[in-house]
Write a protein that holds these residues in place. Structure first.
Motif, PDB file in Angstrom:
ATOM      1  N   GLY A 167       0.711  -1.263   0.045  1.00 55.89           N
ATOM      2  CA  GLY A 167      -0.033   0.015   0.150  1.00 55.89           C
ATOM      3  C   GLY A 167       0.955   1.131  -0.085  1.00 55.89           C
ATOM      4  N   THR A 168       0.846   2.205  -0.924  1.00 53.55           N
ATOM      5  CA  THR A 168       1.582   3.177  -1.312  1.00 53.55           C
ATOM      6  C   THR A 168       1.075   4.385  -0.875  1.00 53.55           C
ATOM      7  N   GLN A 169       0.006   4.454  -0.160  1.00 52.17           N
ATOM      8  CA  GLN A 169      -0.644   5.907   0.362  1.00 52.17           C
ATOM      9  C   GLN A 169      -0.190   6.535   1.689  1.00 52.17           C
ATOM     10  N   TYR A 170       0.424   5.477   2.214  1.00 46.43           N
ATOM     11  CA  TYR A 170       0.828   5.832   3.878  1.00 46.43           C
ATOM     12  C   TYR A 170       2.067   6.846   3.591  1.00 46.43           C
ATOM     13  N   LYS A 171       2.075   7.863   3.107  1.00 50.20           N
ATOM     14  CA  LYS A 171       3.420   8.803   3.091  1.00 50.20           C
ATOM     15  C   LYS A 171       3.705   9.526   4.493  1.00 50.20           C
ATOM     16  N   SER A 172       5.114   9.588   4.629  1.00 53.19           N
ATOM     17  CA  SER A 172       5.412  10.283   5.912  1.00 53.19           C
ATOM     18  C   SER A 172       4.883  11.865   5.769  1.00 53.19           C
ATOM     19  N   GLN A 173       5.045  12.404   4.860  1.00 51.93           N
ATOM     20  CA  GLN A 173       4.628  13.834   4.963  1.00 51.93           C
ATOM     21  C   GLN A 173       3.112  14.185   5.177  1.00 51.93           C
ATOM     22  N   ASN A 174       2.525  13.073   4.922  1.00 57.67           N
ATOM     23  CA  ASN A 174       1.099  13.301   5.256  1.00 57.67           C
ATOM     24  C   ASN A 174       0.666  12.486   6.412  1.00 57.67           C
ATOM     25  N   ALA A 175       1.369  12.382   7.484  1.00 52.73           N
ATOM     26  CA  ALA A 175       1.099  11.530   8.505  1.00 52.73           C
ATOM     27  C   ALA A 175       0.175  12.183   9.408  1.00 52.73           C
ATOM     28  N   ARG A 176      -0.687  11.525  10.105  1.00 51.88           N
ATOM     29  CA  ARG A 176      -1.777  11.842  10.908  1.00 51.88           C
ATOM     30  C   ARG A 176      -1.175  12.119  12.382  1.00 51.88           C
ATOM     31  N   ASP A 177      -2.219  12.827  13.466  1.00 50.18           N
ATOM     32  CA  ASP A 177      -1.850  12.990  14.559  1.00 50.18           C
ATOM     33  C   ASP A 177      -1.673  11.701  15.180  1.00 50.18           C
ATOM     34  N   LEU A 178      -0.530  11.326  15.915  1.00 52.11           N
ATOM     35  CA  LEU A 178      -0.265  10.134  16.480  1.00 52.11           C
ATOM     36  C   LEU A 178      -1.122   9.831  17.792  1.00 52.11           C
ATOM     37  N   VAL A 179      -1.301  10.903  18.572  1.00 49.22           N
ATOM     38  CA  VAL A 179      -1.992  10.678  19.872  1.00 49.22           C
ATOM     39  C   VAL A 179      -3.592  10.604  19.625  1.00 49.22           C
TER      40      VAL A 179
END
Length: 286
Positions: free
Chosen positions: A150-162
């Motif tokens: 799956g190629t969509q989880y790019k680090s530059q688009n990361a979500r709020d981890l909390v």
């Protein structure tokens, strides 16, 4: 804005499985495998046949369908996550994804007629959006690499981890874990796992089971009974097969914030790191 894929990557991934005889390492599992393992970083010929919300019963169906074509298979990699032994695709909020296996894999486990049709299995608004996306905007429906990552989880688009940690734990925790229904699901999944391990043993195939890395915001609120039952059950099963290795990497210290897309999925950076790590482990094991 990121949008969760609707399983539209499945057709190209099935075409890749048509070359099953060349596969040496097969990856199965849910989104924790789909986004966390990139076959490009494995030294063996590797294919990722996992998908979002793919439960063990569908891993098993895919494995059964192609097992006799996997002539060169040496290793199976299968994540056992916090929810894996209690999960079943048909029983969750992602049950609509069952149609992907009927339509694209030819796995007829569904009892619903709507699962035999893309149009009937989706809401009208979803169908309109997908038609417009493809025919008007010329956007690709493929959301994975040719090897199934799956190629969509790019680090530059990361979500709020909390925030994602709290939401994911709530979604993955089984309430009523001691009910007859949940105990039945656990028993069924244990049987599937044992059956797969037994077949692999008979065919000299190694099985690497792991609980994948997760960020601290996800780990801190886990139900202890569910977590320990998952870890202990998997460890016990694996110990009975000399072709099996199990590791709990949930707290692996070498994975830091930048490695995560959200609290329980790795980004492309983390996927590279984990893929290289597991590749090294299975090469040493062999």
């Amino acid at each position: 804005m990121y949008k969760e894929p609707l399983g539209r990557s499945l057709p190209i991934r099935v075409l890749e499985v048509d070359n099953a005889a060349d596969i040496e390492t097969l990856i199965l599992g849910s989104s924790h495998a789909y986004y966390d393992f990139d076959p490009e970083y494995f030294s063996s010929k590797t294919f990722n046949a996992s998908h979002i919300s793919q439960s063990l019963n569908y891993d098993f169906e895919i494995f059964k369908k192609y097992q006799n074509k996997l002539k060169n298979l040496k290793t199976v990699i299968l994540p056992i996550s916090y929810f894996s032994l209690y999960g079943k695709l048909e029983a969750g909020s992602e049950s609509w994804r069952a149609k992907n296996y009927v339509i694209y894999y030819g796995v007829s486990t569904s009892k619903s007629l709507t699962d035999f049709s893309e149009v009937l299995s989706n809401k009208f608004s979803v169908n309109v959006e997908r038609l417009a996306s493809y025919y008007l905007l010329n956007e690709s429906n493929v959301s994975c690499s040719k090897l199934g990552w799956g190629t969509q989880y790019k680090s530059q688009n990361a979500r709020d981890l909390v925030d994602t940690g709290k939401k994911s734990v709530k979604r993955h925790t089984i309430f009523g874990i001691n009910t007859r229904e949940e105990e039945k699901t656990l028993k069924e999944n244990v049987h599937i796992l044992i059956t797969m391990l037994q077949w692999c043993k008979e065919h000299n195939i190694h099985v690497y089971l792991l609980t994948p890395p997760a960020y601290e915001s996800y780990r801190q609120d886990l139900n202890e009974q569910q977590l320990q039952t998952t870890i202990n059950t998997t460890s016990t099963i694996c110990s009975k097969f000399d072709n099996c290795m199990y590791e709990n990497l949930m707290n692996a210290p070498n994975f830091v914030a930048i490695d995560y897309f959200d609290a329980d999925h790795l980004s492309d950076i983390g996927a590279k790191k984990l893929s290289l790590l597991i590749n090294e482990k299975i090469n040493k094991w062999k």
